[in-house]
Design a protein around this motif. Structure first.
Motif, mmCIF file in Angstrom:
data_model
loop_
_atom_site.group_PDB
_atom_site.id
_atom_site.type_symbol
_atom_site.label_atom_id
_atom_site.label_comp_id
_atom_site.label_asym_id
_atom_site.label_seq_id
_atom_site.Cartn_x
_atom_site.Cartn_y
_atom_site.Cartn_z
ATOM 1 N N PRO A 310 9.214 1.897 1.931
ATOM 2 C CA PRO A 310 8.586 0.544 1.891
ATOM 3 C C PRO A 310 8.312 -0.429 3.437
ATOM 4 O O PRO A 310 7.625 -0.846 4.223
ATOM 5 C CB PRO A 310 8.833 -0.673 0.962
ATOM 6 C CG PRO A 310 8.606 0.744 0.083
ATOM 7 C CD PRO A 310 9.833 1.617 0.842
ATOM 8 N N TRP A 311 9.920 0.078 3.818
ATOM 9 C CA TRP A 311 10.062 -1.135 5.552
ATOM 10 C C TRP A 311 9.210 0.035 6.396
ATOM 11 O O TRP A 311 8.834 -0.971 6.674
ATOM 12 C CB TRP A 311 12.061 -1.307 5.786
ATOM 13 C CG TRP A 311 12.137 -1.965 4.709
ATOM 14 C CD1 TRP A 311 13.283 -1.297 4.032
ATOM 15 C CD2 TRP A 311 12.092 -2.897 4.487
ATOM 16 N NE1 TRP A 311 14.037 -2.537 2.824
ATOM 17 C CE2 TRP A 311 13.188 -3.530 3.558
ATOM 18 C CE3 TRP A 311 11.583 -4.456 4.962
ATOM 19 C CZ2 TRP A 311 13.665 -4.639 3.140
ATOM 20 C CZ3 TRP A 311 11.518 -5.010 4.467
ATOM 21 C CH2 TRP A 311 13.023 -5.796 4.041
ATOM 22 N N ARG A 313 6.146 1.084 5.941
ATOM 23 C CA ARG A 313 4.915 0.238 6.404
ATOM 24 C C ARG A 313 5.007 -0.941 7.026
ATOM 25 O O ARG A 313 3.793 -1.353 7.220
ATOM 26 C CB ARG A 313 4.828 -0.060 4.794
ATOM 27 C CG ARG A 313 3.808 1.432 3.721
ATOM 28 C CD ARG A 313 3.178 1.160 2.704
ATOM 29 N NE ARG A 313 3.723 2.703 1.694
ATOM 30 C CZ ARG A 313 3.252 2.811 0.504
ATOM 31 N NH1 ARG A 313 2.409 1.341 0.041
ATOM 32 N NH2 ARG A 313 2.982 3.212 0.161
ATOM 33 N N LEU A 314 5.400 -1.923 6.793
ATOM 34 C CA LEU A 314 5.548 -3.365 6.078
ATOM 35 C C LEU A 314 5.981 -3.551 8.019
ATOM 36 O O LEU A 314 5.570 -3.990 8.774
ATOM 37 C CB LEU A 314 6.736 -3.739 6.300
ATOM 38 C CG LEU A 314 6.885 -4.301 5.294
ATOM 39 C CD1 LEU A 314 7.578 -5.081 3.774
ATOM 40 C CD2 LEU A 314 5.172 -5.044 3.957
ATOM 41 N N TYR A 317 3.301 -2.443 9.957
ATOM 42 C CA TYR A 317 1.962 -3.751 9.779
ATOM 43 C C TYR A 317 2.053 -4.590 11.079
ATOM 44 O O TYR A 317 1.097 -5.034 11.364
ATOM 45 C CB TYR A 317 1.838 -4.251 8.544
ATOM 46 C CG TYR A 317 1.652 -3.382 7.264
ATOM 47 C CD1 TYR A 317 0.563 -2.198 7.573
ATOM 48 C CD2 TYR A 317 1.929 -3.185 5.960
ATOM 49 C CE1 TYR A 317 -0.182 -1.011 6.155
ATOM 50 C CE2 TYR A 317 1.404 -2.541 4.849
ATOM 51 C CZ TYR A 317 0.481 -1.656 5.351
ATOM 52 O OH TYR A 317 0.558 -0.844 4.412
ATOM 53 N N ALA A 318 3.467 -5.130 10.914
ATOM 54 C CA ALA A 318 3.736 -5.929 12.194
ATOM 55 C C ALA A 318 3.440 -5.336 13.578
ATOM 56 O O ALA A 318 3.219 -6.046 14.414
ATOM 57 C CB ALA A 318 5.873 -5.957 11.701
ATOM 58 N N GLY A 323 -3.059 -5.085 8.512
ATOM 59 C CA GLY A 323 -2.880 -4.305 7.211
ATOM 60 C C GLY A 323 -3.136 -4.658 6.164
ATOM 61 O O GLY A 323 -3.677 -6.065 6.537
ATOM 62 N N SER A 326 0.655 -8.028 1.680
ATOM 63 C CA SER A 326 1.043 -7.239 1.169
ATOM 64 C C SER A 326 2.884 -8.235 0.953
ATOM 65 O O SER A 326 2.865 -9.410 1.529
ATOM 66 C CB SER A 326 2.583 -5.540 1.621
ATOM 67 O OG SER A 326 0.820 -5.058 1.852
ATOM 68 N N LEU A 328 6.997 -8.115 -0.601
ATOM 69 C CA LEU A 328 7.826 -7.734 -1.095
ATOM 70 C C LEU A 328 8.761 -8.220 -2.083
ATOM 71 O O LEU A 328 9.402 -9.077 -1.759
ATOM 72 C CB LEU A 328 8.185 -6.820 -0.201
ATOM 73 C CG LEU A 328 9.734 -5.579 0.029
ATOM 74 C CD1 LEU A 328 9.028 -4.729 -0.901
ATOM 75 C CD2 LEU A 328 10.714 -5.175 0.994
ATOM 76 N N LEU A 379 7.112 -3.223 -3.762
ATOM 77 C CA LEU A 379 6.185 -3.462 -3.086
ATOM 78 C C LEU A 379 4.422 -3.736 -3.410
ATOM 79 O O LEU A 379 4.232 -2.738 -3.960
ATOM 80 C CB LEU A 379 6.091 -2.521 -1.975
ATOM 81 C CG LEU A 379 4.834 -2.824 -0.319
ATOM 82 C CD1 LEU A 379 5.150 -4.161 0.169
ATOM 83 C CD2 LEU A 379 4.956 -1.532 0.625
ATOM 84 N N GLN A 381 0.278 -4.335 -2.900
ATOM 85 C CA GLN A 381 -0.377 -4.736 -2.075
ATOM 86 C C GLN A 381 -2.035 -5.328 -2.538
ATOM 87 O O GLN A 381 -2.169 -4.721 -3.342
ATOM 88 C CB GLN A 381 -0.288 -4.057 -1.216
ATOM 89 C CG GLN A 381 1.040 -3.353 -0.253
ATOM 90 C CD GLN A 381 0.959 -2.019 0.572
ATOM 91 O OE1 GLN A 381 1.513 -0.832 0.179
ATOM 92 N NE2 GLN A 381 0.618 -2.594 1.689
#
Length: 410
Positions: A310-311, A313-314, A317-318, A323, A326, A328, A379, A381
């Protein structure tokens, strides 16, 4: 006399009268062993009539499964022993057992294969003349049933054995299990059993697999559609990869079997046998994902665990500044209500730390989230499950391949 003259209690069956050997074997008075030398090479054909009955804690069983997934028809038994970091005599014992049970066959060297063909032709002429079956003798040149001639009548060059010329198409256990359905296509199940038990469908069996898979057609029953689509997707992927890389042998390999080897054996196997790895998507469980960082093998798939966490994806997005909403949540958290960014979403997408995903209506998601949080971080979303907003896109991207709905998305 020949039996009593044997120093270690062993004698070649070809040195004895065939009728006497068969009678002794039927009476349980002799034991058959297949002699395997360190320089021999093995072939593992599709399993027919195989019934799984794993013990789980038997060293020979574990070694056999490691031998199956590590073997290719260019590798000598001594090379497999080195790759698996096992004593040579133990690997020879396992190879002999595999041949005796019919799971594997010894490959005849080119000169033996040619001699076997000539002997078979001569035997056929003799039988046609009324000579019957010739008696077994120590000088017989016909190859026994557990010997398999090289495909195409030739030997693979040493370069093919060491340069990593093969391609590994990596699939997970869910796809392998989908192929086990007996009503997909006639002849497909034996390849599915081979993939699940041996750990791969080797390049030498790929033509037969594609021929069987070509009969798979999408059914009208929606509840069965996923299983048929798995088989069709694998057929297309394998055929496309082979067409794109002519002359490169392609193995379909089950990732769980590779991971059971352990990281050091896996790295040696990939480095010896493969020049490219391609992962079918999605690999639903991180526990079955093969990561190739440090092996030197190019991989169209995740190189390291962080890439599928999941990191990742984050971080994405950042980086792009966009995105879905979300949140976590760490393991052990207990929610009484959905966080504000998610409260107005019609549905939520739940991703556990092991990679499994599920969706739930926002109004009833609390129970599912709290259950997952007992086992791992989650996570959560915002998720719009409307069909018009969901699409699967293949890479590399081409504008002509994009769905019109995707072109309209910002």
């Amino acid at each position: 006399v020949a039996l009593s003259a044997a120093r270690d209690g062993r004698v070649l069956a070809a040195a004895l009268p065939e009728e006497g050997v068969r009678e002794l074997y039927a009476s349980g008075l002799v034991r058959l062993e297949v002699a395997v030398e360190a320089s021999d090479k093995l072939a593992v054909p599709p399993l027919v009539g195989f019934v799984m009955n794993r013990v789980g804690n038997d060293w020979m069983e574990k070694l056999l499964y490691e031998l199956f997934v590590s073997n290719d028809e260019t590798a000598e038994v001594r090379q497999l022993a080195s790759l698996l970091d096992q004593p040579l005599d133990r690997v020879l014992m396992a190879a002999s057992l595999a041949c005796r049970l019919g799971f594997a066959k010894k490959k005849a060297p080119p000169e033996a294969a040619a001699a076997a063909g000539q002997a078979e032709a001569g035997g056929a002429q003799a039988r046609a003349a009324g000579g019957g079956l010739p008696p077994l003798s120590a000088s017989a040149t016909s190859a026994p049933e557990f010997m398999a001639a090289p495909e195409g009548g030739g030997e693979v060059s040493p370069r093919d054995a060491s340069s990593g010329a093969r391609i590994a198409l990596l699939v997970d256990s869910k796809l392998a299990a989908s192929l086990m359905m007996s009503n997909l296509a006639a002849g497909l199940k034996q390849h599915a059993v081979t993939l699940y038990e041996v750990g791969k469908i080797p390049a030498e069996s790929l033509d037969a697999f594609l021929e069987a898979a070509a009969e798979v057609e999408r059914p009208h029953e929606l509840e069965l559609l996923e299983y048929f689509d798995h088989a069709i997707s694998l057929r297309i992927a394998a055929a496309s990869l082979r067409a794109a890389c002519p002359g490169r042998p392609l193995d379909i390999v089950r990732t769980e079997s590779l991971r059971e080897l352990g990281s050091s054996k896996l790295a040696r196997l990939l480095g010896r046998s493969y020049g490219l790895a391609v992962s079918m998507a999605p690999l639903l469980s991180h526990s079955e994902t093969v990561f190739t960082r440090g092996t030197g093998v190019p991989h169209a798939g995740p190189l390291a665990p962080a890439m599928v966490s999941p990191w990742a994806r984050l971080a994405l997005y950042a980086a792009v500044g966009a995105g879905p909403p979300s949140v976590l949540l760490r393991r052990g958290t207990r929610l009484r209500s959905l966080p504000a960014p998610l409260a107005s979403a019609p549905s939520v997408l739940l991703t556990s730390w092991s990679g499994e995903t599920s969706s739930a209506k926002a109004g009833g998601a609390l129970v599912a989230i709290n259950e997952l949080l007992l086992l791992s971080p989650v996570l959560v979303q915002a998720y719009d499950a409307a069909p018009s907003r969901a699409a699967q896109v293949s890479f590399p991207l081409r504008a002509a391949d994009l769905h019109p709905d995707l072109l309209s998305l910002e």
